[in-house]
Design a protein around this motif. Sequence first.
Motif, PDB file in Angstrom:
ATOM      1  N   ARG A  27       0.922  -1.356   0.014  1.00 33.28           N
ATOM      2  CA  ARG A  27       0.027   0.169   0.064  1.00 33.28           C
ATOM      3  C   ARG A  27       0.900   1.384   0.074  1.00 33.28           C
ATOM      4  N   ALA A  28       1.968   1.210   0.614  1.00 27.35           N
ATOM      5  CA  ALA A  28       2.652   2.251   0.800  1.00 27.35           C
ATOM      6  C   ALA A  28       3.558   2.621  -0.640  1.00 27.35           C
ATOM      7  N   SER A  29       4.103   1.489  -1.162  1.00 26.36           N
ATOM      8  CA  SER A  29       4.649   1.472  -2.390  1.00 26.36           C
ATOM      9  C   SER A  29       3.705   2.254  -3.343  1.00 26.36           C
ATOM     10  N   ARG A  30       2.371   1.662  -3.215  1.00 27.01           N
ATOM     11  CA  ARG A  30       1.480   2.227  -4.344  1.00 27.01           C
ATOM     12  C   ARG A  30       1.169   3.649  -4.288  1.00 27.01           C
ATOM     13  N   GLN A  31       1.153   4.194  -3.218  1.00 23.84           N
ATOM     14  CA  GLN A  31       0.924   5.654  -2.586  1.00 23.84           C
ATOM     15  C   GLN A  31       2.177   6.409  -3.283  1.00 23.84           C
ATOM     16  N   LYS A  32       3.286   5.823  -3.335  1.00 22.52           N
ATOM     17  CA  LYS A  32       4.544   6.525  -3.896  1.00 22.52           C
ATOM     18  C   LYS A  32       4.465   6.440  -5.242  1.00 22.52           C
ATOM     19  N   ALA A  33       4.393   5.357  -5.609  1.00 19.98           N
ATOM     20  CA  ALA A  33       4.159   4.983  -7.421  1.00 19.98           C
ATOM     21  C   ALA A  33       3.118   6.156  -7.930  1.00 19.98           C
ATOM     22  N   SER A  34       2.019   5.990  -7.330  1.00 24.89           N
ATOM     23  CA  SER A  34       0.906   7.018  -7.914  1.00 24.89           C
ATOM     24  C   SER A  34       1.316   8.360  -8.275  1.00 24.89           C
ATOM     25  N   VAL A  35       2.293   8.971  -7.602  1.00 25.19           N
ATOM     26  CA  VAL A  35       2.506  10.497  -8.045  1.00 25.19           C
ATOM     27  C   VAL A  35       3.491  10.343  -9.234  1.00 25.19           C
ATOM     28  N   TYR A  36       4.424   9.214  -9.407  1.00 30.06           N
ATOM     29  CA  TYR A  36       5.145   9.133 -10.501  1.00 30.06           C
ATOM     30  C   TYR A  36       4.290   8.668 -11.740  1.00 30.06           C
ATOM     31  N   LEU A  37       3.270   7.775 -11.421  1.00 27.99           N
ATOM     32  CA  LEU A  37       2.447   7.382 -12.402  1.00 27.99           C
ATOM     33  C   LEU A  37       1.641   8.465 -13.168  1.00 27.99           C
ATOM     34  N   LYS A  38       1.251   9.674 -12.287  1.00 30.15           N
ATOM     35  CA  LYS A  38       0.533  10.786 -12.940  1.00 30.15           C
ATOM     36  C   LYS A  38       1.446  11.468 -13.766  1.00 30.15           C
ATOM     37  N   GLU A  39       2.503  11.627 -13.393  1.00 33.82           N
ATOM     38  CA  GLU A  39       3.311  12.517 -14.234  1.00 33.82           C
ATOM     39  C   GLU A  39       3.750  11.634 -15.331  1.00 33.82           C
ATOM     40  N   THR A  40       3.940  10.238 -15.352  1.00 35.43           N
ATOM     41  CA  THR A  40       4.106   9.526 -16.569  1.00 35.43           C
ATOM     42  C   THR A  40       3.115   9.778 -17.561  1.00 35.43           C
ATOM     43  N   VAL A  41       1.900   9.550 -16.854  1.00 37.49           N
ATOM     44  CA  VAL A  41       0.724   9.553 -17.664  1.00 37.49           C
ATOM     45  C   VAL A  41       0.608  11.021 -18.667  1.00 37.49           C
ATOM     46  N   LYS A  42       1.072  11.943 -18.120  1.00 37.99           N
ATOM     47  CA  LYS A  42       0.950  13.224 -18.468  1.00 37.99           C
ATOM     48  C   LYS A  42       2.090  13.299 -19.823  1.00 37.99           C
ATOM     49  N   ARG A  43       3.176  12.694 -19.299  1.00 34.48           N
ATOM     50  CA  ARG A  43       4.253  12.875 -20.343  1.00 34.48           C
ATOM     51  C   ARG A  43       3.880  11.796 -21.479  1.00 34.48           C
ATOM     52  N   ILE A  44       3.122  10.805 -21.184  1.00 33.13           N
ATOM     53  CA  ILE A  44       2.749   9.813 -22.568  1.00 33.13           C
ATOM     54  C   ILE A  44       1.599  10.617 -23.111  1.00 33.13           C
ATOM     55  N   GLN A  45       0.730  11.019 -22.860  1.00 33.93           N
ATOM     56  CA  GLN A  45      -0.158  11.857 -23.344  1.00 33.93           C
ATOM     57  C   GLN A  45       0.213  12.826 -24.474  1.00 33.93           C
ATOM     58  N   HIS A  46       1.198  13.593 -23.779  1.00 33.17           N
ATOM     59  CA  HIS A  46       1.909  14.733 -24.400  1.00 33.17           C
ATOM     60  C   HIS A  46       2.683  14.133 -25.784  1.00 33.17           C
ATOM     61  N   GLU A  47       3.319  12.968 -25.487  1.00 33.70           N
ATOM     62  CA  GLU A  47       4.282  12.301 -26.328  1.00 33.70           C
ATOM     63  C   GLU A  47       3.145  11.699 -27.521  1.00 33.70           C
ATOM     64  N   ALA A  48       1.902  11.367 -27.173  1.00 28.98           N
ATOM     65  CA  ALA A  48       0.867  10.619 -28.057  1.00 28.98           C
ATOM     66  C   ALA A  48       0.564  12.022 -29.109  1.00 28.98           C
ATOM     67  N   ALA A  49       0.173  12.992 -28.472  1.00 26.89           N
ATOM     68  CA  ALA A  49      -0.304  14.001 -29.417  1.00 26.89           C
ATOM     69  C   ALA A  49       0.791  14.300 -30.181  1.00 26.89           C
ATOM     70  N   ALA A  50       1.916  14.439 -29.972  1.00 22.00           N
ATOM     71  CA  ALA A  50       3.096  14.597 -30.705  1.00 22.00           C
ATOM     72  C   ALA A  50       3.388  13.833 -31.932  1.00 22.00           C
ATOM     73  N   LYS A  51       3.104  12.511 -31.604  1.00 18.64           N
ATOM     74  CA  LYS A  51       3.409  11.408 -32.699  1.00 18.64           C
ATOM     75  C   LYS A  51       2.197  11.367 -33.248  1.00 18.64           C
ATOM     76  N   GLU A  52       0.987  11.897 -32.895  1.00 22.25           N
ATOM     77  CA  GLU A  52      -0.121  11.786 -33.939  1.00 22.25           C
ATOM     78  C   GLU A  52       0.039  12.912 -34.805  1.00 22.25           C
TER      79      GLU A  52
END
Length: 1693
Positions: free
Chosen positions: A263-288
């Motif tokens: 549970r603690a590791s998931r809470q820590k990973a959720s912060v990085y996951l949000k940043e990663t999702v934003k970066r992936i979305q930005h990259e997906a828009a550029a790829k499109e």
Amino acid sequence: MDAEERPLEEPSDVPESSTQNAFCVVSPGAETHDEGQDVSEVNEVIEVSEVSDVSDEDKPFPTTADELTEFSQDWEGIAAGRRSHADRVWMFKLRRNLDQLDSFYKQKEQEVLKAREELKACQQHVTELREQRDKVDAKMERQKEEDNTAALFRLRAQLNRLSAELNAEEELEAQLSLALREHEVELCRVEVELGRLSLLRQELQREEKLFEAEKVQKATERLHREEEATRKTQLRIQQERRKLKALAQEEKEKRRKMAEEIRASRQKASVYLKETVKRIQHEAAAKELEERELQTRRMQAALSLKNNIATIQENLRIHQARKKDRVLKKKEEERRLLERLEAEGYDVGKYMNQLKKLKDREKKKKKLEEKWKSKHAEMATKLSPEESLVERPKKQKALLSPPRPPSLAMALSPRISQESLVQDLESVVAETEEEPVRSEQLPCSSSSDEDSPASGDSSPLGWGSSEEVEDEGDKELEDGGFEESLALPEFSGLWEQANWEYTVPQDDELSSQTEEEPSAMTPEMMWKKYSSGKEFKGRPFVSKPESITFKDFEVGKTYKKRITLTNVTYFTNYCKFLGISQHLKDFISVQFEPPGPMSPGMACDFLTTFKPMINKELEGDVRFLSVVGPFTVPVKCTVKKCDLAVDCSLIDFGAHVVGQTISRTITLTNRGALGTHFVLVPSISLGRPPSPGPLPSQEGQATEVLLNPEAPSDQEDGLRQPEPAEPGGDSENVDTSTETEQGQRELEQPSKDLGSAVVSSEPPDPTQEEPQQGSDIKIGEVKEGEIGPLECVKLEVVFTPSVPGEAKMDFYIRFSDPASQQILITVRGLALSVPVWITQPNIDLKICMYDRLYQDTITVQSKASTTLRLTFQVCKELRSHMEILPRTGYVQAQSTFHAQLKFLPRSSLPKDASQFFDSETGVLEVPLTIQVADQVHLIAFTVYAILTSSDLEFDVTDVDFGHCSVFESVKTVVRLTNLSLLPQDFGFVGTPKYVDIQPNHGFGTLLPLETLAMDITFGPRKSGKFTFQLVCKSGINREFRLSCQAVGVHPPLELSRSQVEFAATALGDCAAAVLHVVNPHTGSSELTRPMPRIGNGPIAPVGPRLFEFILPENAEISIAPAVGRVLPGQRCLVQVSFRPQLREQQVREEAVRLVCEAHGQREKEAEQAELEALASLQAEPEVPKKEPQPDPKARGKKAAPARPPSKPIPKEEPVKAPPPPKPRSPFLPPSPEDIQEGSQEYMAGKTSLLRSFPGRVHRYVVPCFVSDGDAPDRGQGEGLPYSLHNTLYLEVRCPAVRPYLAVVSSGGSTTVNFQEVAIGQTAKQRVAVKNFSERTLELRSSLLDVSSPFTVLNALRPLAPGAMHSILLGFTPDETKEYYDTVDIKSREMSLQLLLLGVGVQPTVTCVYDGDLMDFGYVLEKEGVSQVFTLQNTSTLQVRFCVHLDSLSNHQQQGLPEFLTPGLAPTVGTQNYSSTCVFSASPAEGTIPPGKTQEVTVTFQPDHESLYFSDKLSVEIMNQQTVCTLKLKGAAARRPTFLRGGDPLGVTIESLATLPPGEDTKQADADKAPRTVLLTFSALHTDDSVLPAVRQLEVGFLRWAQAKKQVMELCWDNLAALQQKGFSVEPPCDTLDMGTQKTITVTWAPPVGYGLDEVVHATAQLSLKGDDVEVYNVTLLAAIMEPAGLEATPSAC
């Protein structure tokens, strides 16, 4: 029955001497009274004597009184406490003989009673005969007196017969008396003997009680021990449970902590996951965005490519036409030349042959020139990158340092090197002309993102490796330079564009990536890919074989191996060859043709060629590229090695006498492919092992293996020097020895690769033989030699003990192969000085059974010079089980002695010899000794045996078959277990005829501890009770009994046959069989036939019987009649029908399977479509640029190796990967219960099962219950009595096969149910049939009854294989009842029966409305009002109805106009001017479901003012029946205010010529005079008074959206004048709200003075004030009338 209950029959003429000993003898003719008793039970009383000692068996049992007295004295000693096993045996013998004596006494007593009864019967018969004789004498006297000669002769003959019979009976009486006396004497003697043994009997009973008490005590002690063991087991189980509980608690705590950490590791990973999702979305828009741009460029390139292809095709057509013209011209010239030569007289054939040779020579010359040119161009291509590589550092150096004037040598150096290279190329080409060698094309270069310097050694010609050439070519492309290569294609291929996003990494890049990410480029890397909701993990391609292995190669030879690559992903993949490891390129080449797109499961192959140049192991891999990333195929090349091993490394000679010679053989095996020299040498001492061999020669010469054992061990390390590691790190050396630079240089020498170790042939050092000469263990003849590949050598070791004691020595096998380690062999032995020993010190008796005798021979060998005495000693615990014969013997000098070992294990052995016996394993280990005379030490030897039981055990002790009919058989399963560790033969003997035992008729063999199921079948032939025993004998003649009992039943009814087997019947077809239920019980005489009874019970009474068949659940058979009554001596016909059908659950499951398959196919198609779309987007080629065409004049000139000028190729931007496919929702297969019968899925599943039906066979056992008597009276409420034991059973075997013809509509049901149909209506249904056979079927139908309402409406036609045909059936009922019929669709192969059902119903519909008049009242013109009435369907079928209006009917009856018949009210009144209907009904037609209602809305909408709107509405149903008739009536007003009532002043029918009023008419109506209303009153005159008359007017104020006033006022004028004449109005004034009505009551009460014929006239005005004022002139006429006149006046109220 026990032994005491079995009397022994003995003939009456037994002599007196035999009667004294009769109680101890069992008569051989004894028979048991029990019907099922086996004769073998007679000898069961003497089984105990078989286990007694040998001495006891020879002792006879006492037979006289003196002997019994002596036996009683001995018995007193037994009772005193001196009880042994033999005593117990004598006790059992005594009990047996006493029981026999008692039985003999009972037998004699029975014989005495029988003799007395016979004597008494004989005496009575004699008395009767004497009386009859006296009577006959008297009759003779009378006949003599009467002188009746005939009667006298008859009586005299009768007297003679009676006299003879009397004499015979008297003789019989004398014999019986004598026999009785003899029996009584014998009985007295037996009683005397019993009296003499009475004391002995009492002692025996007392001893038996003691014996029973002792058994109870032992059982109690055993029970206590078992309880103690159980208690300990429970305690141990509790402890284990507590431990498990503690472990579970710990595991739970660990899981809790782990969950918290997760549970603690998931809470820590959720912060990085949000940043990663934003970066992936930005990259997906550029790829499109990039993909859109790339798509645009691809479209332009595709259009340009299309135009270029069209141009090229046109040029090719022109070129082909020209070439064809040239060929024709050339042929014409040749023909003319031949004609000219023939004309001149030349030999044309010879000329043509010479011409052909010249052409062949020219072709060979051209081929050599082309090959030289290709070689030249290839070398020039390789040279250009190296020139640039040399020039680049110079340029960089020139930029960093000040400029220098170039020297001539430096300027000429590139040219000189180039000229030398060209010379080398020419020499190479000359060699290739003599011996052609296949050359491989250089792989296409790929762009790299990083510039890295070339690494590795250069080739002999000064060139770099192939990868270096590729790197330099890439750098030239980056710098802007370009060289045209003949290996490059003119157009870029789709396979290159499909992988633009991936850059092939070089070796340096791979090494750097592996340092940063160790798991990024390993072979075990896991690639993930999603396709159709599935995640792919693992390698995209699988190679077969998994690795490329060249085993045991030889230098100079060529090896080839073909490898297959299989696409194991879920999508279409590509495969591209990248290269092989750097250090393998000089030895291994790969031939691979790109296969293009590969579907899942498709495979491609490539050829690997290996030509070794050095004798060294190589490892690497072949690299490929796929859509999901790179993958490799490992390569491994191994040299020939030696793989040496021995079969045993320890030799134990055991104990031997001094002076013996024993030898053992060792097998040395070489499993490798390399031979070597071996030497077998002994060790100097046991503490330090010898050295494996000397160091190799450091001068590169042949190696000598010295046999000096004193060589230091540090010099032996040279034989195990490791091979050097490759620079690239791809190949690792397995050897773990120390690596030195000197060893590496030695291994790299050519002499090391080509040479082999040579063993020195010098004789060994004499010091080496000293330990072997002084030892008792020596080596045989073979000490050294050569062992080839895959060979084996026998080595002999000899043990010759010379000194008593233990001898031990180690030997080493050394090898000339430096990679093979020496092998250690340890040899030991024991020397004995004893002159006498046993040749076999360990005697193994294997597995032995209890109470069986086993023998073996003991061999004693002597080396002494004199005769010795031997004494065999057995421990006292085993003296009763084991014996050695003879116990004492003499062994001669230098000879052997044989003794016999006898082993008879008894059941008491585990208790007697518990210290030598292991009860858990059953192993007996007995140490025995031999005492030798004049020798202190004993000779010990051991006897081993495994003891096992010889018992066979049944899982049950008693078998009860229950009640069984004489027409049936009962089977039970009994399991027979072999408790022994040895196989045992068994067999059931003496089996009754009514019992059958299978398998193999009760004979067979049981393996150790095997359990075999035996089927015992009991089939009685008559009724009665059966009690018998089954005897199972083992192979050692042991008997095991199984008690059985059963009751035979003879039912009162019989079946003509108890088994019905149908022929193969198709699904949907019907098969029938006939049998009879017979009642044969007509009398109670057992002499004619067996009587029905249960066991030995009473005979069933004669009378009618009832039977009933009970079918199993879900059975495909039917029995008719299932219930019946059979009279005595008669039979009842019963028909059994078989209709095979598919089960509903099976059809639903098949439908679910087909749905899942269809979904999977759709998923595959969608996936394939996505991959094709993706491939089409990625594979669109760009527009190729036109290359400048070379000058045709310069073709003949030799081109220089320099590069021609060309335009630089622009860098291609990397193609962005397309977005991943959208995830699909998971597919949930439907449940079989969700498949509806008759649905498309259901029909598909049934069709699939019918098409693939494999056939089946069902077996049904149908019970038929039989009553105990006739059916009871109807008034009695008791049930029918019956017995389960009289039940009959019918076995039905039903094979079903695939149908030829089957119904595929309506869920495959053969029942066509038309449901309820109205009388006179015709319902139609279609039945679709399909031909599932492989032949054409000729269909025809059976004839239906002429009066049947069912009909076949279409014709039948031939049905081809797999074709369908729809049969149209009709149903037209003419009565209210249920109809049932069948029609058969026949073919030559089968008949398909359709069941037709239908019900004729009379539809009933009622109308729910109060009255038959629907009055709508006043309505404003051009406005509407609605009313509703309800139709209720009270029938059970759906009814269709239709609403008719008379105003819309065209078939009205002709007659007088309605205005000419004033007495009759018109049906259809005023109609609208606009030709629209005044009255309308909605819905005008429809259907009413069963039990439901339907509301019909009637709307009144007039378009002008009138008081006479009317119509007639009628409702009819489908069979032309009128449900109801309603009269419709309404009035329309122009203004919201209206007055209704009064006497009519005009006609009710408007003229057809009346036109709608216009605007002028409306304005005139507004200014016209008030309306007139007439009211007439008729007061009733009676004798005493006059009754007033009352009339009513109705005033209303309609709702109007345009009304300004919401209230209307009404007011009467001139009311005073009316009151004077007797009129009164109520109310005189009032107000009305909008939408309401008010009733005005006008009453006339005649004033006093009015006559009967006087008419009163009055007038008044009624004003209605709304938005407008409307005035009505009301005229009142009143008169007094008589009752008769009142009835005649129509206006009277």
